[in-house]
Design an enzyme around this catalytic site. Structure first.
Site, short mmCIF file in Angstrom:
data_model
loop_
_atom_site.label_atom_id
_atom_site.label_comp_id
_atom_site.label_asym_id
_atom_site.label_seq_id
_atom_site.Cartn_x
_atom_site.Cartn_y
_atom_site.Cartn_z
N GLU A 82 0.80 -1.22 0.00
CA GLU A 82 0.00 0.00 0.00
C GLU A 82 0.84 1.28 0.00
OE1 GLU A 82 -4.20 -0.46 1.72
OE2 GLU A 82 -2.87 -1.07 3.34
N HIS A 101 -0.37 5.54 7.85
CA HIS A 101 -1.50 4.66 7.58
C HIS A 101 -1.55 3.59 8.66
CE1 HIS A 101 -4.40 2.01 5.86
NE2 HIS A 101 -3.52 1.04 5.72
N HIS A 103 -4.29 0.68 11.09
CA HIS A 103 -5.55 -0.04 11.27
C HIS A 103 -5.98 0.06 12.73
CE1 HIS A 103 -3.43 -2.73 8.08
NE2 HIS A 103 -3.95 -1.65 7.51
N HIS A 173 -11.08 -0.80 7.01
CA HIS A 173 -9.65 -0.90 6.79
C HIS A 173 -8.84 -0.12 7.83
CE1 HIS A 173 -6.25 -0.67 3.51
NE2 HIS A 173 -5.76 -0.89 4.71
#
Length: 238
Positions: A82, A101, A103, A173
């Site tokens: 990603e 980023h 989760h 996500h």
């Protein structure tokens, strides 16, 4: 060590490694998630670890990427699937110097429950402003994707959903957080998770009294002057 860029007392590579460990210690990332930094002297490039768990990242693991999210070195080790999250946000937002980023568990419910946006409930999360927008991957990848931002088109769609905001939620996500510095992005990632926990608890008690836009903006300005204090403390814990 001659290829490592110097930014302040630590090299940029060392700062990214430290940021990964802070985010792990603060329960924002686990075995997954990543943090990047725009190249200090090449705005058309960014620095990001090779594909590995954040808590294990060292300065030697940090690689250089172009804005197509491809490693500059020809003999690069495996990289994050990603990485396009980072490249496309840097391409779209010249003001962004760092991207996280994750989760983080408390945030995910706000991306899957309709009509309950993530909004600032305390002064430490004033950067959320009017609330975090939501990226719906089905809009550009259909209903059978693996939910991952695994190409430039999906990265560009995510960057469009982010717009001018600091944080964008990703349904089912996690979230992506941006900052004008690495320190600010890490600070925001930590307090996005904190805000999500507090908001969930408050919603269970009754009607929530959110920060107004003016309160959020002014709190954000005040907090930006204290980010180094938070970073210095978190750094002592890893």
């Amino acid at each position: 060590m001659s290829n490592i860029l110097t930014t302040g007392e630590l090299t940029a590579h060392e700062q990214i490694a430290l940021a990964n460990r802070i985010l792990y210690q603060q329960h924002v990332v686990d075995a997954f998630g990543h943090v990047s930094m725009r190249h200090p002297t090449r705005p058309d490039r960014f620095l990001l670890s090779r594909n590995m768990a954040p808590a294990q990242v060292t300065a030697a693991d940090v690689l250089e990427f172009d804005l197509d999210s491809e490693p500059v070195a020809a003999d690069s080790p495996p990289v994050y699937l990603e990485r396009f999250i980072h490249g496309e946000i840097y391409r779209e937002r010249p003001d962004v110097m760092s991207v996280v980023h994750s989760h983080s568990a408390a945030v995910i419910p706000f991306g899957i429950v309709k009509n309950t946006p993530l909004r600032p409930v305390c002064h430490m999360s004033g950067f959320l402003g009017r609330g975090a927008p939501l990226f719906e991957i089905r809009c550009c990848a259909g209903e059978s994707s693996d939910m991952l931002i695994r190409n430039r088109d999906l990265g560009a769609a995510l960057a469009k959903s982010l717009g001018d905001d600091a944080v964008v939620l990703m349904r089912g996500h996690g979230s992506t957080v941006t900052g004008a510095t690495l320190y600010q992005a890490v600070f925001r990632a930590v307090y996005t998770e904190v805000n999500a926990r507090l908001q969930s608890e408050a919603l269970g008690l009754g009607e929530v009294n959110y920060l107004t836009e003016d309160e959020a903006r002014n709190a954000n300005i005040a907090n930006d002057g204290q980010i180094q204090r938070a970073w210095n403390f978190w750094a002592t814990l890893v």
